[in-house]
Enzyme design. Structure first.
Site, PDB file in Angstrom:
ATOM      1  N   ASP A  74      -1.364  -7.110  -5.537  1.00  0.00           N
ATOM      2  CA  ASP A  74      -2.714  -7.061  -4.960  1.00  0.00           C
ATOM      3  C   ASP A  74      -2.670  -7.986  -3.749  1.00  0.00           C
ATOM      4  OD1 ASP A  74      -6.123  -7.843  -6.101  1.00  0.00           O
ATOM      5  OD2 ASP A  74      -5.259  -7.459  -4.117  1.00  0.00           O
ATOM      6  N   LYS A 127     -11.314  -2.774  11.380  1.00  0.00           N
ATOM      7  CA  LYS A 127     -10.103  -2.414  12.142  1.00  0.00           C
ATOM      8  C   LYS A 127     -10.160  -3.016  13.549  1.00  0.00           C
ATOM      9  CE  LYS A 127      -7.599  -0.080   9.236  1.00  0.00           C
ATOM     10  NZ  LYS A 127      -6.303  -0.613   8.782  1.00  0.00           N
ATOM     11  N   ARG A 153      -1.634  -0.792  -7.802  1.00  0.00           N
ATOM     12  CA  ARG A 153      -1.569  -0.050  -9.079  1.00  0.00           C
ATOM     13  C   ARG A 153      -0.277   0.751  -9.136  1.00  0.00           C
ATOM     14  NH1 ARG A 153      -4.897   2.565  -5.583  1.00  0.00           N
ATOM     15  NH2 ARG A 153      -6.696   1.290  -6.174  1.00  0.00           N
ATOM     16  N   ASP A 205       2.247  -1.929  -4.456  1.00  0.00           N
ATOM     17  CA  ASP A 205       0.877  -1.410  -4.458  1.00  0.00           C
ATOM     18  C   ASP A 205       0.112  -2.106  -5.587  1.00  0.00           C
ATOM     19  OD1 ASP A 205      -0.366   1.435  -3.084  1.00  0.00           O
ATOM     20  OD2 ASP A 205      -1.499   0.488  -4.703  1.00  0.00           O
ATOM     21  N   TYR A 228     -15.407   0.146   8.059  1.00  0.00           N
ATOM     22  CA  TYR A 228     -13.979   0.367   8.284  1.00  0.00           C
ATOM     23  C   TYR A 228     -13.632   0.129   9.762  1.00  0.00           C
ATOM     24  CZ  TYR A 228      -9.708   3.283   8.611  1.00  0.00           C
ATOM     25  OH  TYR A 228      -8.435   3.763   8.847  1.00  0.00           O
ATOM     26  N   GLY A 262       0.850  -1.196   0.000  1.00  0.00           N
ATOM     27  CA  GLY A 262       0.000   0.000   0.000  1.00  0.00           C
ATOM     28  C   GLY A 262       0.882   1.241   0.000  1.00  0.00           C
ATOM     29  N   GLY A 285      -0.355   4.898  -1.047  1.00  0.00           N
ATOM     30  CA  GLY A 285      -1.425   5.600  -0.321  1.00  0.00           C
ATOM     31  C   GLY A 285      -0.926   6.813   0.439  1.00  0.00           C
ATOM     32  N   GLN A 286      -1.861   7.471   1.164  1.00  0.00           N
ATOM     33  CA  GLN A 286      -1.495   8.708   1.880  1.00  0.00           C
ATOM     34  C   GLN A 286      -0.368   8.456   2.866  1.00  0.00           C
ATOM     35  OE1 GLN A 286      -4.333  10.121   4.804  1.00  0.00           O
ATOM     36  NE2 GLN A 286      -3.280  12.091   5.022  1.00  0.00           N
ATOM     37  N   LEU A 287      -0.502   7.400   3.686  1.00  0.00           N
ATOM     38  CA  LEU A 287       0.560   7.092   4.665  1.00  0.00           C
ATOM     39  C   LEU A 287       1.715   6.362   3.975  1.00  0.00           C
ATOM     40  CD1 LEU A 287       1.594   6.879   7.592  1.00  0.00           C
ATOM     41  CD2 LEU A 287       0.181   4.799   7.809  1.00  0.00           C
TER      42      LEU A 287
END
Ligand code: VAH
Length: 316
Positions: free
Chosen positions: A51, A145, A34, A32, A141, A6, A9-11
């Site tokens: 993936d 989590k 993509r 990632d 979500y 990942g 992503g943002q993080l």
């Protein structure tokens, strides 16, 4: 080597950058589902299309690079998961199982997995929310989590897997854009101010939420991962906090630099998600166990965000 799943992503973008600074670019594999818009991710070091729902591909990447640490960040965030509940659950849960099982099978030393304040629900005490408390999340979500935290603790107890986790508040940074979160307004608002535009906020003016500047989040993550194993007393996920603020307060903080900056408020479906979360978090366990200490306040974050976003505009 270190594998970041990942990484786009943002993080993920920020953590990959930080880890490459620390350990050398060639030893941090960015993965990632993509190809990232951000060319830096592939240019600065190894990148793999992955993936995390494809378990054999995950094992193939892990056998190839033999990572000592795996940061598993791939997930659907709160707003997106509410729109795609079945896929949200599948990606957030099966993705975690694939990583935990592969880590046990292939002898990975440490796994990092992010949790969130989304694990708390509407009947959780909202102010100074404790580490141990009532937790009835009512978002896909948050449910995923909370379940993930319990599984991390189970893998630690049953397999001795050194998996560590933090309940992040909303994260704000200038190097990456958030994707599908409820706290994303707090990033969008800075971009609008620097662009000289007004901002129409999707949360109500007084929606008070726990938030953190990205440099603090990165420091907390690395401090946690570098702490000796016997100092880690919480194996579900640590409460983590830096500050709390409302859209009105962050607008006022920005208006110290942009006095004419205009913000309007038009709450959408994300308001219900935000209203189910705590207003502030008690992170004393993180401070006691491994010395957590945030550095940034709302105004110092604003000053730094605006400085870097203005600089980026100039570079464009
Ligand atoms: C979200 N940014 O909004 C994430 C985070 C606490 C918020 O989990 O879904």
């Amino acid at each position: 080597t270190i594998l970041v799943i990942g990484a786009g992503g943002q993080l993920g973008l920020e953590l990959t950058h930080e880890l490459r600074q620390l350990y050398g670019a060639s030893s941090v594999i960015a993965a990632d589902v993509r190809a990232p818009q951000n060319p830096e991710l592939q240019e600065a070091g190894p990148f793999e299309l992955l993936d995390v729902l494809d378990k054999s591909r995950l094992e193939e990447v892990m056998r190839q690079y033999k990572p000592k640490q795996v940061y598993h960040l791939a997930a659907l965030l709160s707003a997106t998961a509410e729109k795609n509940p079945k896929f949200g659950w599948q990606l957030n849960m099966d993705g975690l199982f694939h990583v935990l099982d592969a880590a046990v099978d292939l002898g990975v030393q440490q796994v990092y997995w992010p949790s969130s304040i989304a694990v708390f629900g509407p009947d959780t005490p909202r102010h100074n929310t404790p580490q141990l408390t009532v937790m009835n999340p009512n978002t896909v979500y948050g449910i995923s989590k909370l379940a993930g935290e319990q599984w991390c603790e189970w893998y630690f107890k049953k397999h001795g897997l050194d998996v560590r986790s933090l309940r992040y508040p909303g994260l704000i940074g200038y190097k990456s854009l958030p994707g599908g979160g409820t706290t994303d307004y707090a990033v969008d608002i800075y971009h609008k101010a620097v662009a000289g535009e007004s901002y129409n906020c999707f949360l109500a003016e007084e929606t008070y939420l726990p938030m953190m500047y990205m440099p603090d989040a990165l420091k907390a993550t690395l401090d946690l991962m570098h702490a000796p194993a016997d100092t880690i007393q919480v194996r579900s996920s640590y409460n983590l906090s830096a500050m709390s603020f409302s859209p009105r307060e962050v607008a006022a903080s920005i208006q110290r630099h942009y006095p004419d900056f205009q913000v309007s408020y038009q709450p959408d479906s994300r308001q219900q998600i935000a209203d189910s979360w705590p207003a502030s978090i008690d992170d004393s366990r993180a401070r006691q166990d491994w010395g957590w200490q945030p550095q940034y306040s709302l105004d110092t974050m604003t000053d730094d965000m605006l400085f870097h976003l203005k600089e980026a505009l100039v570079l464009k």
